[in-house]
Write an enzyme that holds these catalytic residues in place. Structure first.
Site, PDB file in Angstrom:
ATOM      1  N   GLU A 124       7.523  -2.247  -4.850  1.00  0.00           N
ATOM      2  CA  GLU A 124       7.684  -2.842  -6.173  1.00  0.00           C
ATOM      3  C   GLU A 124       9.021  -2.392  -6.738  1.00  0.00           C
ATOM      4  O   GLU A 124       9.425  -1.245  -6.550  1.00  0.00           O
ATOM      5  CB  GLU A 124       6.580  -2.407  -7.136  1.00  0.00           C
TER       6      GLU A 124
ATOM      7  N   GLU B 119       0.183   3.147  -5.499  1.00  0.00           N
ATOM      8  CA  GLU B 119       0.497   4.196  -6.460  1.00  0.00           C
ATOM      9  C   GLU B 119      -0.602   5.263  -6.557  1.00  0.00           C
ATOM     10  O   GLU B 119      -1.218   5.453  -7.613  1.00  0.00           O
ATOM     11  CB  GLU B 119       0.778   3.577  -7.833  1.00  0.00           C
TER      12      GLU B 119
END
Length: 685
Positions: A417, A297
């Protein structure tokens, strides 16, 4: 996931020819299935290893089919073989010729018979079988010959390898903790028994997030703490030894120090390069089932804007790829995973990463994004109580963009994810039926768009020592979605008011390509026409059935039915007796305020908060609907509805707030609260 203690937040393409769907009356097609060369151990496979598989349906009829399979060995001669594949839509074999076939779950294994055990280099062996199918007869998308994925050549094929990684699981909040130890966020040390369970649960890959910042020495070399690196290598080795694909990364480093790159460019790049130089050396002899992810991220603070952030991420990804490739060994061809900015599926960010990957001219690269759903639904705010058309479109649009940008261009994708952000608190933040509909569509559309998925689990799903799933119904839906669709419905709750006579109730079935087969109470099939009727997608429960099963009509769930379909998992329907909830006056403080609530069988969906002038009160003042758990929370056991300190922090002093509680039965109840300093009073309408 950029989490602290609790997180906040492809099946991949093989070759286009593999993806063929058969339904009753569909044409018969021969397809060539390919996948990647890979070793089943932590050592590299022989260089010449490879195989190709031709799978063809030779005849098909409702519920049954015959198929022929031809296997070509592109590697060294073998003596004794087994071919393994996963049924994508629950098929089963009934008989076989020129091979012995067994099935365990969705995994089929064909083994040689005595006269065809040997397959020379470039030689072929063929076998056939008869089978059954229900709903659809999708062609298997990958095959393994003696543990080697068949690519159609002796070289690696990233698309097929990523397909073989489906499904995946995240070892969250463990080695990625920002404390001094993997247990510092409350999870126990990783054990081999846990990895045995991950394998047994049907996962093919495991993402092991790792945060390195607490385990680094000083500049300029930033040495990684030896004991910590050894521990990460141990866990990776355990997973590889269990024939799992493994991904490791730089995880919370992204927001701890990498995000300062706009103002500390050289310092961040030096530390980043030092870490990956050490990791590349440490893992260059690991087998090809280990993949490396540049950063989790990625995000940047105090930048000049998105254009600079995209450029900085490209610089990090480029440096990462160059370091790993130059380190040699298996890293020369190892699959590497590159994220978009924020692992977002926004088109401009997908395009930026696609441009970078195409510029590298490296066939062994994987793109990654994350998906946690349409935000109002994902956390239950702004009235996002239902997995409605807007929430569904957010999912399908996202996956469409990812597929078009990457997969359609031959770049494999991993959803590194996925989940719902409301799981931050507990899996009950989103109502159960709405949650299950999300995961049903998620699994189906990920398969349709050839995306490999990795479930985010920080310990809230699979118990790390009990090895029990906290929500068995949820994991059953997730597992089912790996191979087929399931029927659902407009609701899993049928409410009958105790204060009125029972009447028939109708719900809409979402068949999702299946057909309705039965309605069951416990182990008893209910009688069509007497207990229920079906007209198209409308399921009507008769007043007689509801009266019988409601018994003495105690508040709450009186009985549970299960709607059965031709494929997938059943859909649970709770029969609930209720009356309008009753709230009472209350006094408390901004740090502790609870409204006595007699829920009387009903369940809270959401809460509105407005001042007398009609403006919105409380957090997220752009919407009257507050965030479930963050601003308010019901406790059905103790009979209270709590308003949180976060809610009162955003409420004006001495200004009355009108609360409207919305319940799943459709009932609305009004209540008033006023804050004066730290004192709070609450009154009924």
């Amino acid at each position: 996931m950029q989490s602290r203690r609790i997180f906040r937040g492809r099946v991949a393409a093989v070759l286009a020819a593999v993806v063929a769907t058969f339904t009753a009356g569909a044409g018969l097609t021969a397809v060539d299935a390919t996948a990647t060369t890979a070793s089943t151990t932590t050592t590299a496979a022989p260089a010449a290893a490879g195989c190709s598989v031709s799978y063809s349906v030779t005849s098909q009829w409702p519920g049954g089919f015959n198929a022929d399979v031809a296997v070509t060995n592109l590697g060294a001669p073998i003596d004794g073989w087994q071919l393994v594949w996963t049924w994508p839509s629950g098929q089963r074999t009934t008989q076989a010729w020129n091979a012995t076939i067994t099935t365990s779950g969705t995994r089929a294994t064909a083994k040689n018979v005595g006269y065809n055990a040997r397959i020379g280099t470039n030689a072929k062996v063929s076998f056939g079988f008869g089978g059954t199918w229900t709903g659809s007869n999708l062609v298997p998308t990958s095959f393994e010959l003696n543990g080697v994925l068949c690519t159609g050549s002796g070289s690696s094929d990233a698309m097929a390898t990523v397909a073989a990684m489906q499904p995946g699981w995240n070892l969250g909040n463990t080695l990625d903790s920002t404390g001094s130890d993997e247990t510092s966020w409350g999870n126990p040390r990783v054990t081999e028994a846990l990895l045995d369970q991950i394998k047994a649960q049907g996962f093919k890959s495991i993402r092991i997030p790792v945060t390195w910042s607490q385990h680094l020495g000083t500049a300029p070399s930033y040495p990684i703490e030896a004991a910590y690196l050894t521990r990460v290598q141990e866990v990776v080795g355990w997973a590889l030894a269990r024939d799992l694909y493994v991904m490791i990364n730089l995880h919370h480093d992204s927001w701890q120090w990498i995000n300062t790159m706009p103002t500390d460019h050289d310092g961040v790049l030096a530390r980043y390069n030092a870490i990956w130089t050490q990791l590349a050396e440490a893992f260059k002899t690991s087998g090809p089932k280990l993949t490396l992810e540049s950063v989790n991220e990625p995000q940047f603070a105090n930048s000049s804007g998105q254009a600079q952030e995209v450029q900085l991420l490209n610089e990090l990804n480029t440096s990462f790829r160059d370091i790993v490739r130059r380190s040699g060994g298996n890293n020369a061809t190892r699959l590497l995973v590159l994220p978009t900015l924020h692992t977002s599926s926004d088109q401009v960010l997908l395009d930026a990463l696609a441009t970078s990957i195409q510029g590298y001219n490296d066939p062994n690269l994987i793109a990654t994004v994350h998906y946690y759903g349409y935000w109002p639904f994902s956390v239950n705010v702004a009235g996002g109580t239902h997995f409605d058309a807007t929430a569904q479109k957010d999912l399908t649009d996202s996956f469409d963009r990812v597929h078009t940008t990457f997969v359609a261009r031959g770049i494999p994708v991993i959803l590194g994810e996925y989940g719902l952000l409301g799981f931050d608190r507990h899996t009950g933040t989103i109502q159960q039926g709405e949650k299950l509909k999300f995961f049903e569509l998620f699994g189906h559309y990920a398969r349709a768009k050839q995306l490999t998925t990795m479930l985010w689990d920080n310990g809230q799903h699979l118990g790390r020592t009990s090895f029990q799933w906290s929500d068995p119904e949820l994991i059953a839906q997730i597992k089912s979605s790996w191979t087929t669709r399931s029927g659902t419905a407009s609701t899993d709750q049928v409410f009958s008011a105790k204060s009125t006579a029972i009447t028939a109730k109708t719900i809409t079935l979402n068949l999702n390509g299946t057909s309705f087969t039965a309605l069951r109470h416990g182990s008893t099939d209910l009688t069509r026409g007497t207990d229920y009727t079906i007209q198209g997608d409308q399921l009507t429960l008769t007043a007689a059935l509801l009266t019988r099963l409601s018994g003495s009509r105690e508040y709450g769930t009186n009985a549970t039915l299960s709607a059965r379909f031709s494929a997938g998992v059943p859909w649970r329907i709770n029969l609930i007796t209720y009356d309008a909830p009753v709230l009472s006056n209350a006094a408390g403080t901004t740090s502790a305020f609870a409204i006595p609530t007699s829920f009387r069988g009903d369940l809270l969906a959401t809460m509105e908060a407005k001042y007398d002038d009609g403006t919105n009160a409380g957090p997220h003042d752009w919407t009257p609907y507050k965030e479930f758990d963050r601003a308010f929370a019901p406790n059905y056991t103790t009979g209270v509805t709590t308003l949180t300190p976060d809610f009162f922090t955003a409420v004006r002093d001495n200004a009355r707030v009108t609360l409207t509680f919305h319940y799943w039965s459709g009932t609305k109840v009004t209540y008033y609260v006023t804050k004066s300093g730290t004192t709070v009073t609450g009154t009924t309408a």
